[in-house]
Structures are given as structure tokens and as C-alpha cells.
Design a protein around this motif. Sequence first.
Motif, PDB file in Angstrom:
ATOM      1  N   ARG A 201       0.833  -1.206   0.000  1.00  0.00           N
ATOM      2  CA  ARG A 201       0.000   0.000   0.000  1.00  0.00           C
ATOM      3  C   ARG A 201       0.869   1.257   0.000  1.00  0.00           C
ATOM      4  NH1 ARG A 201      -1.384   2.302   4.772  1.00  0.00           N
ATOM      5  NH2 ARG A 201      -2.584   4.178   4.535  1.00  0.00           N
ATOM      6  N   ASN A 202       1.897   1.282   0.846  1.00  0.00           N
ATOM      7  CA  ASN A 202       2.775   2.447   0.911  1.00  0.00           C
ATOM      8  C   ASN A 202       3.517   2.664  -0.403  1.00  0.00           C
ATOM      9  OD1 ASN A 202       1.978   2.875   3.537  1.00  0.00           O
ATOM     10  ND2 ASN A 202       3.833   2.021   4.445  1.00  0.00           N
ATOM     11  N   ARG A 203       3.973   1.580  -1.018  1.00  0.00           N
ATOM     12  CA  ARG A 203       4.673   1.710  -2.295  1.00  0.00           C
ATOM     13  C   ARG A 203       3.725   2.234  -3.379  1.00  0.00           C
ATOM     14  NH1 ARG A 203       7.071  -3.244  -5.480  1.00  0.00           N
ATOM     15  NH2 ARG A 203       6.525  -4.164  -3.494  1.00  0.00           N
ATOM     16  N   ARG A 204       2.490   1.726  -3.388  1.00  0.00           N
ATOM     17  CA  ARG A 204       1.506   2.186  -4.368  1.00  0.00           C
ATOM     18  C   ARG A 204       1.216   3.682  -4.167  1.00  0.00           C
ATOM     19  NH1 ARG A 204      -1.975  -1.354  -3.268  1.00  0.00           N
ATOM     20  NH2 ARG A 204      -3.262  -0.121  -1.869  1.00  0.00           N
ATOM     21  N   LEU A 205       1.108   4.112  -2.913  1.00  0.00           N
ATOM     22  CA  LEU A 205       0.854   5.528  -2.639  1.00  0.00           C
ATOM     23  C   LEU A 205       2.043   6.400  -3.039  1.00  0.00           C
ATOM     24  CD1 LEU A 205      -1.000   5.394   0.797  1.00  0.00           C
ATOM     25  CD2 LEU A 205      -1.956   6.009  -1.425  1.00  0.00           C
TER      26      LEU A 205
ATOM     27  N   ASN B  98       1.919   6.227  -7.206  1.00  0.00           N
ATOM     28  CA  ASN B  98       0.748   6.699  -7.936  1.00  0.00           C
ATOM     29  C   ASN B  98      -0.161   7.602  -7.118  1.00  0.00           C
ATOM     30  OD1 ASN B  98       1.594   5.009 -10.023  1.00  0.00           O
ATOM     31  ND2 ASN B  98       0.485   3.282  -9.150  1.00  0.00           N
ATOM     32  N   GLY B  99       0.232   7.922  -5.893  1.00  0.00           N
ATOM     33  CA  GLY B  99      -0.643   8.693  -5.024  1.00  0.00           C
ATOM     34  C   GLY B  99      -0.748  10.155  -5.422  1.00  0.00           C
ATOM     35  N   VAL B 100      -1.848  10.749  -5.009  1.00  0.00           N
ATOM     36  CA  VAL B 100      -2.110  12.172  -5.251  1.00  0.00           C
ATOM     37  C   VAL B 100      -1.989  12.891  -3.909  1.00  0.00           C
ATOM     38  CG1 VAL B 100      -3.822  13.844  -6.043  1.00  0.00           C
ATOM     39  CG2 VAL B 100      -3.696  11.574  -7.113  1.00  0.00           C
ATOM     40  N   GLU B 101      -1.144  13.916  -3.878  1.00  0.00           N
ATOM     41  CA  GLU B 101      -0.956  14.650  -2.620  1.00  0.00           C
ATOM     42  C   GLU B 101      -1.936  15.815  -2.553  1.00  0.00           C
ATOM     43  OE1 GLU B 101       2.519  16.794   0.026  1.00  0.00           O
ATOM     44  OE2 GLU B 101       3.067  15.460  -1.620  1.00  0.00           O
ATOM     45  N   THR B 102      -2.527  15.985  -1.384  1.00  0.00           N
ATOM     46  CA  THR B 102      -3.462  17.079  -1.141  1.00  0.00           C
ATOM     47  C   THR B 102      -3.389  17.468   0.330  1.00  0.00           C
ATOM     48  OG1 THR B 102      -5.738  17.818  -1.472  1.00  0.00           O
ATOM     49  CG2 THR B 102      -5.435  15.588  -0.630  1.00  0.00           C
TER      50      THR B 102
ATOM     51  N   VAL C 117      -1.380  11.773   1.173  1.00  0.00           N
ATOM     52  CA  VAL C 117      -1.300  11.172  -0.149  1.00  0.00           C
ATOM     53  C   VAL C 117      -2.389  10.118  -0.209  1.00  0.00           C
ATOM     54  CG1 VAL C 117       0.149   9.873  -1.745  1.00  0.00           C
ATOM     55  CG2 VAL C 117       1.186  11.577  -0.240  1.00  0.00           C
ATOM     56  N   PHE C 118      -3.227  10.168  -1.256  1.00  0.00           N
ATOM     57  CA  PHE C 118      -4.308   9.198  -1.375  1.00  0.00           C
ATOM     58  C   PHE C 118      -4.273   8.532  -2.739  1.00  0.00           C
ATOM     59  CE2 PHE C 118      -6.146  13.034  -3.101  1.00  0.00           C
ATOM     60  CZ  PHE C 118      -6.963  12.604  -4.138  1.00  0.00           C
ATOM     61  N   ASP C 119      -4.875   7.359  -2.804  1.00  0.00           N
ATOM     62  CA  ASP C 119      -4.979   6.597  -4.043  1.00  0.00           C
ATOM     63  C   ASP C 119      -6.182   7.133  -4.824  1.00  0.00           C
ATOM     64  OD1 ASP C 119      -5.060   4.744  -6.061  1.00  0.00           O
ATOM     65  OD2 ASP C 119      -5.039   2.992  -4.745  1.00  0.00           O
ATOM     66  N   ALA C 120      -5.973   7.554  -6.069  1.00  0.00           N
ATOM     67  CA  ALA C 120      -7.049   8.144  -6.863  1.00  0.00           C
ATOM     68  C   ALA C 120      -8.163   7.136  -7.141  1.00  0.00           C
ATOM     69  CB  ALA C 120      -6.497   8.685  -8.177  1.00  0.00           C
ATOM     70  N   ARG C 121      -7.824   5.837  -7.225  1.00  0.00           N
ATOM     71  CA  ARG C 121      -8.849   4.825  -7.478  1.00  0.00           C
ATOM     72  C   ARG C 121      -9.641   4.483  -6.228  1.00  0.00           C
ATOM     73  NH1 ARG C 121      -5.095   0.517 -10.259  1.00  0.00           N
ATOM     74  NH2 ARG C 121      -3.781   1.421  -8.677  1.00  0.00           N
ATOM     75  N   LYS C 122      -8.997   4.604  -5.072  1.00  0.00           N
ATOM     76  CA  LYS C 122      -9.651   4.308  -3.795  1.00  0.00           C
ATOM     77  C   LYS C 122      -9.253   5.404  -2.807  1.00  0.00           C
ATOM     78  CE  LYS C 122     -10.062   0.743  -0.280  1.00  0.00           C
ATOM     79  NZ  LYS C 122      -9.466  -0.452   0.279  1.00  0.00           N
ATOM     80  N   PRO C 123      -9.943   6.529  -2.829  1.00  0.00           N
ATOM     81  CA  PRO C 123      -9.526   7.687  -2.028  1.00  0.00           C
ATOM     82  C   PRO C 123      -9.475   7.440  -0.523  1.00  0.00           C
ATOM     83  CG  PRO C 123     -11.139   8.344  -3.668  1.00  0.00           C
ATOM     84  CD  PRO C 123     -11.077   6.849  -3.687  1.00  0.00           C
ATOM     85  N   SER C 124     -10.226   6.469  -0.020  1.00  0.00           N
ATOM     86  CA  SER C 124     -10.169   6.213   1.427  1.00  0.00           C
ATOM     87  C   SER C 124      -8.841   5.591   1.838  1.00  0.00           C
ATOM     88  CB  SER C 124     -11.325   5.312   1.842  1.00  0.00           C
ATOM     89  OG  SER C 124     -11.219   4.060   1.189  1.00  0.00           O
ATOM     90  N   SER C 125      -8.065   5.106   0.876  1.00  0.00           N
ATOM     91  CA  SER C 125      -6.723   4.595   1.158  1.00  0.00           C
ATOM     92  C   SER C 125      -5.762   5.779   1.105  1.00  0.00           C
ATOM     93  CB  SER C 125      -6.337   3.533   0.126  1.00  0.00           C
ATOM     94  OG  SER C 125      -5.014   3.116   0.334  1.00  0.00           O
TER      95      SER C 125
END
Length: 140
Positions: free
Chosen positions: A35-39, A42-46, A96-104
Motif C-alpha cells: 500500500r505504501n509503495r503504491r501511494l 501513484n498517489g495524489v498529494e493534497t 497522499v491518497f490513491d485516486a482509485r480508492k480515495p479512502s486509502s
Amino acid sequence: MYTTLASTTNYGIPFLIIAVPFGITSLLFIPQQLRNRRLRKNGVETLAVCHERIRRGGTAVEKLNCSFRTADGEEVWALVTAPKPPPWEGEEVPVVFDARKPSSAESAYYLASFGSHVGLVIQLLVALLLVAGAVAGALS
């Protein structure tokens, strides 16, 4: 012919006895590492607004319950690891969140810290114990 205790003892067994529990523990870190590597990739920072500071078993704030908006305008709530020093309620914190699953989502500070790599360190120590056990077993 006389045999000594040193010639009949397998020194690799103690290493394996120690390595097996650590090996099982290190497997528990794999989902979080993925999960951390995916974030990170490909994660989006906000910016997220902190709504609640969560303490577990002590006085230090460990988690933050925060909300942020995605690019679509959807409001998402997430539980993230608190940075040092933790923000107060109403303050903003980068996540940083996953654009496909924002709750992650996870705190940007945590993803950049050593704490997000603890699982890898434990896995490397297990590998070192297994190699030491194999070498000790081969030498005895």
C-alpha cells in the motif's frame, strides 16, 4: 573414537528457532508495504483538515482522523499516521491518497519517514538470520 559435544551439535537450529517467529511477523508487514509503495508511486498529494487526534495507550498522538476533497469534489474521511509534531484540530496536514480508492490515504510525512520502512528492516534481519543459520549449520 571419541565424539565431543561440539561435533554433534547443530548450531543452525538456534538461529532457525529465532528466525521463524520473526519471519512470520515480517509477513504481516507485506500488505502495508504494498500500500505504501503504491501511494508513493501513484498517489495524489493534497491537504487534509485534521478533525480528531487519536492517542493509543499513551499521551502521544498516533493517528489523525481527517477529511479532504478529491479532484472530483468528493469529501473523503481517512485515518492517517500523525506527523511529528501532530497538528491540532482544524489545522491542515499533507496526505497522499490513491485516486482509485480515495479512502486509502496516508500522511505524506509518514511515507517519507523511516517508520514506513520498518517492515523491510525486519525482513532483512530475518534473511540475515536465515543465512547465518545456514552457514552455522553447514560449519557444524
